[in-house]
Design an enzyme around this catalytic site. Structure first.
Site, PDB file in Angstrom:
ATOM      1  N   ARG A   1       6.948  -1.234  -9.544  1.00  0.00           N
ATOM      2  CA  ARG A   1       5.798  -2.066  -9.820  1.00  0.00           C
ATOM      3  C   ARG A   1       4.491  -2.213  -9.219  1.00  0.00           C
ATOM      4  NH1 ARG A   1       3.955  -7.647 -10.213  1.00  0.00           N
ATOM      5  NH2 ARG A   1       5.943  -7.664  -7.822  1.00  0.00           N
TER       6      ARG A   1
ATOM      7  N   ARG B   1      -2.505  -9.235  -9.993  1.00  0.00           N
ATOM      8  CA  ARG B   1      -2.892 -10.852  -9.717  1.00  0.00           C
ATOM      9  C   ARG B   1      -3.570 -10.901 -10.320  1.00  0.00           C
ATOM     10  NH1 ARG B   1      -0.079 -10.065  -3.604  1.00  0.00           N
ATOM     11  NH2 ARG B   1       1.815  -9.249  -4.352  1.00  0.00           N
TER      12      ARG B   1
ATOM     13  N   ARG C   1       9.859  12.322   3.386  1.00  0.00           N
ATOM     14  CA  ARG C   1       7.858  12.688   3.754  1.00  0.00           C
ATOM     15  C   ARG C   1       8.465  12.202   5.549  1.00  0.00           C
ATOM     16  NH1 ARG C   1       4.804  15.906   2.885  1.00  0.00           N
ATOM     17  NH2 ARG C   1       2.441  13.980   2.876  1.00  0.00           N
TER      18      ARG C   1
ATOM     19  N   ARG D   1      -3.670   5.259   6.263  1.00  0.00           N
ATOM     20  CA  ARG D   1      -4.183   4.036   6.598  1.00  0.00           C
ATOM     21  C   ARG D   1      -4.266   3.398   8.305  1.00  0.00           C
ATOM     22  NH1 ARG D   1       1.553  -0.107   5.876  1.00  0.00           N
ATOM     23  NH2 ARG D   1       1.978   1.322   7.186  1.00  0.00           N
TER      24      ARG D   1
ATOM     25  N   GLU E   1      -2.809   6.701  10.677  1.00  0.00           N
ATOM     26  CA  GLU E   1      -0.990   6.903  10.386  1.00  0.00           C
ATOM     27  C   GLU E   1      -1.601   8.584   9.332  1.00  0.00           C
ATOM     28  OE1 GLU E   1       1.349   4.956   6.945  1.00  0.00           O
ATOM     29  OE2 GLU E   1       1.402   3.970   8.848  1.00  0.00           O
TER      30      GLU E   1
ATOM     31  N   TYR F   1      15.888   4.497   0.958  1.00  0.00           N
ATOM     32  CA  TYR F   1      14.257   3.815   1.385  1.00  0.00           C
ATOM     33  C   TYR F   1      14.713   1.155   1.145  1.00  0.00           C
ATOM     34  CZ  TYR F   1      10.035   1.198   3.433  1.00  0.00           C
ATOM     35  OH  TYR F   1       8.537   0.302   4.021  1.00  0.00           O
TER      36      TYR F   1
ATOM     37  N   ASP G   1      13.265  -2.108   3.115  1.00  0.00           N
ATOM     38  CA  ASP G   1      12.644  -3.188   4.097  1.00  0.00           C
ATOM     39  C   ASP G   1      12.928  -3.867   5.113  1.00  0.00           C
ATOM     40  OD1 ASP G   1      13.467  -5.189   2.533  1.00  0.00           O
ATOM     41  OD2 ASP G   1      12.005  -5.454   1.066  1.00  0.00           O
TER      42      ASP G   1
END
Length: 361
Positions: free
Chosen positions: A169, A173, A244, A276, A296, A342, A344
């Site tokens: 998603r 906002r 990656r 980044r 990065e 992956y 968090d």
């Protein structure tokens, strides 16, 4: 002595699991191939600045019990991630919110922004690739300015070649709120860095670093928890899973104590090689006469660098399932690499605690 468990990998998952098992009286040995503990969330202090060696890690959760749990081991300093995106000489607010929409179109009210986005959408009922999915979610302007080239740098493939399934998603906002993780009530970073958190989690386990061949340690444990790459464990018998990787260039700037004024800036344009830039001191508001930034760079995983992001195509997921269906006596595959998924930091800790409960049952 024979340990109850041998945990291969001293990252956040392995360390949390070790804590949970030793807490109930199990004996645990943890082995790590690197000379340092902490995995990808390893931090070190330099010039009074806490440096995130492998990229920025910001802990966030809505679970008060989990927030209380991590604060048992180290105090977290609240931190709200409010990154910026540099496009054509301008800095735009992320995530996409009313500040961004005002910068893009001059609109000031949510209904105006919704109208602009609706007019910009490229409708597609069954997106066949990432580009079609993104255009149908956020429209042409946002996709082309912020997503297309950033994503192609990140994954090393054109968006039209990437499956729609890997795009989650995209938050839009309609408030003036630059809090990237606004859905998470508790957000922060350990005031003494993540490495200290890992040390506390591992405090009751026997920890060995620099162990290049963990298999030599199998004889010392009754059960093995393997958090390394599952295809490597099986000597790539079905083929190699794709990842990656990332490469970081670090700069110590003696001429300023504040280079960017923000912790994270994204660089979507293909004209910039990196995705980044991180200015580490802003995570903990650390005072220093100098500053340290990291850039990065996405890279192919070539077997010599670090595995960062599983490339979750249908082909790779099918290959993972083949490995996952192989069983090994007294061995459990876990963590990001062991499960080719992956996660968090919140998901990682919860996953380790859940596995500990399952093992103890």
């Amino acid at each position: 002595m024979k340990f109850d468990y041998l945990i291969v990998g001293a990252g956040l998952f392995g360390a949390t699991l070790a804590q949970e098992l030793t807490r109930i009286g199990k004996t645990v040995m943890v082995v790590e191939r690197k000379d340092e503990i902490g995995g990808m969330c390893y931090t070190e202090k330099r010039d009074d600045i806490t440096v995130h060696k492998y990229g920025a890690h910001i802990f966030r959760t809505d679970d008060y019990g989990l927030w209380k749990y991590v604060n048992e081991f180290v105090t977290f300093k609240p931190f709200i991630n409010s990154p910026m995106s540099y496009v054509d000489g301008e800095l735009y607010n992320l995530p996409f919110n009313m500040n961004t929409f005002k910068q893009l179109w001059g609109v000031v009210r949510p209904e105006e922004a919704k109208g602009k986005i609706a007019d910009d959408l490229v409708h597609c009922s069954s997106p066949k690739n990432l580009e079609e999915k993104a255009l149908s979610m956020v429209g042409k302007t946002i996709y082309e300015m912020f997503i297309k080239e950033y994503t192609e740098k990140q994954w090393g493939k054109k968006c039209t070649e990437l499956p729609a399934s890997i795009l989650g998603r995209i938050p839009l906002r309609f408030t003036y709120d630059n809090n990237y993780y606004s859905g998470k009530q508790y957000q922060g970073i350990p005031i003494t860095g993540y490495t200290f958190l890992i040390e506390q989690l591992l405090s009751e386990a026997v920890v060995l670093t620099g162990i290049r061949d963990w298999r030599k340690m199998k004889k010392y444990a009754k059960h093995i928890i393997y958090t390394g790459s599952i295809d490597e464990y099986f000597s790539y018998c079905f083929g190699k899973l794709e990842y990656r990787s990332l490469y970081f260039e670090e700069y110590r700037l003696d001429y300023t104590d504040n280079a960017n004024g923000v912790a994270v800036i994204n660089y979507p344009s293909k004209d910039v090689d990196y995705t980044r830039e991180i200015e580490h001191k802003h995570f903990l508001d650390e005072e220093s006469d100098i500053t340290i930034i990291s850039r990065e760079f996405p890279r192919e995983f070539d077997g010599t660098n670090e595995r960062y992001y599983p490339i979750a195509t249908d082909k790779n997921l099918e290959l993972y399932r083949k490995y996952a269906n192989l069983t090994v006596s007294n061995t459990t595959f876990a963590g990001r690499l062991g499960q080719y998924k992956y996660t968090d930091m919140e998901q990682t800790i919860k996953g380790a605690k859940k596995l500990a409960s399952k093992l103890c049952r």
